[in-house]
Write a protein that holds these residues in place. Structure first.
Motif, PDB file in Angstrom:
ATOM      1  N   TYR A  73      45.678  36.087  47.021  1.00  0.00           N
ATOM      2  CA  TYR A  73      44.510  36.858  46.553  1.00  0.00           C
ATOM      3  C   TYR A  73      43.829  37.528  47.752  1.00  0.00           C
ATOM      4  O   TYR A  73      43.615  36.882  48.781  1.00  0.00           O
ATOM      5  N   ASP A  99      38.850  38.945  33.192  1.00  0.00           N
ATOM      6  CA  ASP A  99      39.642  39.721  32.238  1.00  0.00           C
ATOM      7  C   ASP A  99      38.741  40.556  31.325  1.00  0.00           C
ATOM      8  O   ASP A  99      37.506  40.545  31.496  1.00  0.00           O
ATOM      9  N   TYR A 130      36.792  34.326  33.596  1.00  0.00           N
ATOM     10  CA  TYR A 130      37.153  34.235  35.014  1.00  0.00           C
ATOM     11  C   TYR A 130      38.658  34.059  35.172  1.00  0.00           C
ATOM     12  O   TYR A 130      39.275  33.237  34.498  1.00  0.00           O
ATOM     13  N   ILE A 131      39.263  34.836  36.067  1.00  0.00           N
ATOM     14  CA  ILE A 131      40.707  34.694  36.338  1.00  0.00           C
ATOM     15  C   ILE A 131      40.897  33.969  37.673  1.00  0.00           C
ATOM     16  O   ILE A 131      41.471  32.885  37.731  1.00  0.00           O
ATOM     17  N   PHE A 132      40.368  34.569  38.720  1.00  0.00           N
ATOM     18  CA  PHE A 132      40.537  33.978  40.039  1.00  0.00           C
ATOM     19  C   PHE A 132      39.498  34.579  40.985  1.00  0.00           C
ATOM     20  O   PHE A 132      38.971  35.669  40.729  1.00  0.00           O
ATOM     21  N   GLY A 133      39.225  33.858  42.069  1.00  0.00           N
ATOM     22  CA  GLY A 133      38.259  34.400  43.028  1.00  0.00           C
ATOM     23  C   GLY A 133      38.020  33.454  44.174  1.00  0.00           C
ATOM     24  O   GLY A 133      38.638  32.394  44.275  1.00  0.00           O
ATOM     25  N   THR A 134      37.103  33.856  45.036  1.00  0.00           N
ATOM     26  CA  THR A 134      36.838  33.060  46.242  1.00  0.00           C
ATOM     27  C   THR A 134      35.546  32.245  46.128  1.00  0.00           C
ATOM     28  O   THR A 134      35.155  31.580  47.074  1.00  0.00           O
ATOM     29  N   LEU A 182      47.045  42.611  37.264  1.00  0.00           N
ATOM     30  CA  LEU A 182      47.014  41.137  37.129  1.00  0.00           C
ATOM     31  C   LEU A 182      46.099  40.700  35.979  1.00  0.00           C
ATOM     32  O   LEU A 182      45.587  39.596  35.973  1.00  0.00           O
ATOM     33  N   GLY A 183      45.842  41.608  35.057  1.00  0.00           N
ATOM     34  CA  GLY A 183      44.988  41.301  33.899  1.00  0.00           C
ATOM     35  C   GLY A 183      43.501  41.440  34.207  1.00  0.00           C
ATOM     36  O   GLY A 183      42.654  41.173  33.344  1.00  0.00           O
ATOM     37  N   ALA A 184      43.169  41.857  35.441  1.00  0.00           N
ATOM     38  CA  ALA A 184      41.757  41.945  35.827  1.00  0.00           C
ATOM     39  C   ALA A 184      41.144  43.238  35.315  1.00  0.00           C
ATOM     40  O   ALA A 184      41.617  44.329  35.631  1.00  0.00           O
TER      41      ALA A 184
END
Lengths: 119, 382
Positions: B70, B82, B87-91, B117-119
């Motif tokens: 990422y 999405d 929430y999908i992913f993050g820091t 990536l679906g974002a």
């Protein structure tokens, strides 16, 4: 004689392990992925195209299900040039429950969320 | 002098108040606009960083790698969501809800299309950099202090400049009064002495009434002279505090005013308790008694009643005259203020009484009913 017995037992174990490991994907594989593989259309690429258009797993599930049930060029996620090379997919005759199961498995297998990591 | 200081203070207050208000408004407008500008600059950095992440996401989307790294931003945290805002992913350590406000944080939500990536949304947050804002606040405060100091000094000199003509007039008036009183002293004394001589030797029996009028007029003049001298010398005057027999002094002053009271045919009633001793200056006591009695005579009706009372606790003079309006009662003690202009005078009598009362910490009470009369009471003790 003992050595022959051990070799036979080890061979039997290997076959059994291999059989178990691919039991579940094998169904999905025979039902969906096998064809894609033979046609040289990578399933991961197809999934990314779905992802790029529908974003959420729920929306993808719905879109895939309706497309597989009644494939139309307009509903396809592939570009129109794709159909110049490949014939239009036939309508899936699978029962709905099973089809939904395979779609779910398909999404789980190719889901990018699991593969994302922080550097 | 006091009123001059009060006027200057009022002017300064209004001047400084309005200046402060104006500067505050201007500073606030300046601060708000600069704050927006500074935050916009920080937002621009976010926007640029967001584009970089979006581009990295596109590359990642096309990657066939088993592990997808990422893109991490150096300036803050980011996360992808999405289309349903999940929430999908993050820091983020604790991924925030999309659109939720965070304190002291600058956030930017960018729409991503197509959904790599679906974002569908990219959230990028960074802590607000308060350093330029604090510097701005410091500068504004410094400017306000500097401007405040400058305008305070300017206001003081402007006020002094505006008051200068007034001060000059007062100074001239004081000089005039001083000179006039000085010049009046000798002729008044001469007139009064001569009247006394004529009365003693009785050489003018047929003109007795005329002589009485001259005496009254002269005494009035003499009293005005005494009042004006008292006002002029009040600050330089050295008081000689003695044990003063108030009863004796009141009797003396009543004799002094007897002729004036007689002309108006006043019915005088006195209830003076003997042996009331006060520690005060004789001239102060005379000014106090004289002014109250002369006012009671002056503003009395013909054949009215004049009641003078002295006790251990107070001295009271009551008349049956015109009375004072309720609204005038508050200002009657101010110099040159007169509730009734039908009689002559300068309006300094009660001002002198008030000064004496304040000097000795007495208590002055004035009660009056219009067309009924006025009662002035001075209590020796609180």
């Amino acid at each position: 004689m003992e050595k022959i017995m051990i070799l036979l037992w080890l061979s039997a174990m290997c076959i059994a392990v291999e059989g178990n490991a691919y039991a579940e994907p094998k169904n999905l594989y025979t039902a969906c992925l096998k064809c894609h593989q033979s046609e040289q259309v990578p399933s991961s690429l197809v999934y990314r195209r779905y992802l790029m258009r529908y974003s959420t797993p729920e929306r993808i599930k719905k879109a895939m299900f309706s497309y597989l049930k009644a494939p139309e060029k307009a509903d396809s996620i592939m570009p129109s040039q794709f159909f110049l090379k490949f014939p239009m997919k036939k309508k899936m005759q699978m029962n709905d429950m099973l089809l939904k199961k395979y779609i779910r498995e398909y999404i789980e297998q190719f889901d990018v969320k699991k593969r994302l990591v922080l550097p | 002098m006091q009123s001059e200081r009060r006027s200057l203070l009022r002017f300064l207050l209004i001047y400084m108040g309005s200046t402060f208000l104006l500067f505050s408004m201007a500073s606030w407008l300046f601060y708000t606009s600069t704050r927006h500008h500074l935050l916009d600059k920080q937002r621009e950095v976010l926007k640029y960083e967001s584009q970089k992440i979006e581009s990295a996401l596109r590359e990642l989307h096309q990657s066939n790698s088993a592990i997808l790294h990422y893109p991490v931003s150096k300036i803050g945290n980011s996360a992808i969501y999405d289309l349903d805002k999940h929430y999908i992913f993050g820091t983020f350590a604790h991924p925030p809800q999309l659109g939720a406000r965070q304190k002291h944080t600058l956030s930017l939500i960018s729409k991503i299309e197509p959904y790599y990536l679906g974002a569908a949304y990219l959230l990028l947050s960074k802590p607000i950099d308060y350093t330029p804002l604090l510097a701005l606040q410091r500068n504004i405060l410094f400017f306000m202090l500097l401007a405040g100091g400058f305008f305070a000094v300017l206001g003081y000199f402007l006020g002094k400049l505006f008051i200068a003509p007034m001060r000059e007039s007062i100074k001239q008036m004081n000089h005039f009064i001083q000179d006039t009183t000085h010049e009046l002293n000798t002729p008044i004394s001469t007139i009064l002495t001569n009247i006394e001589m004529i009365e003693t030797f009785g050489e003018c029996e047929q003109n007795k009434d005329e002589l009485k009028r001259i005496e009254i007029a002269s005494r009035t003049l003499s009293r005005i002279y005494d009042d004006l001298t008292y006002l002029n010398l009040n600050h330089q005057y050295h008081r000689r505090i003695i044990r003063l027999d108030m009863a004796q002094l009141i009797e003396e002053r009543m004799v002094y005013f007897a002729v004036m009271a007689e002309v108006k045919h006043l019915r005088i009633k006195t209830d003076v308790k003997s042996g009331v001793i006060l520690e005060m200056d004789r001239n102060d006591a005379i000014r106090l008694i004289d002014n109250l009695i002369s006012n009671a005579i002056k503003y009395n009706k013909p054949e009215g009643e004049l009641y003078v009372r002295l006790t251990e606790e107070y001295f009271m003079v009551k008349d049956g005259g015109f009375g004072i309006k309720k609204e005038d009662l508050k200002i009657i003690m101010h110099r040159f203020k007169r509730a009734n202009t039908s009689e002559g005078g300068f309006g300094i009598g009660l001002d002198i009484v008030n000064q004496v009362v304040n000097s000795y910490s007495f208590v002055l009470q004035i009660t009056s009913q219009l067309h009924q009369g006025t009662e002035v009471k001075i209590q020796w003790k609180k």
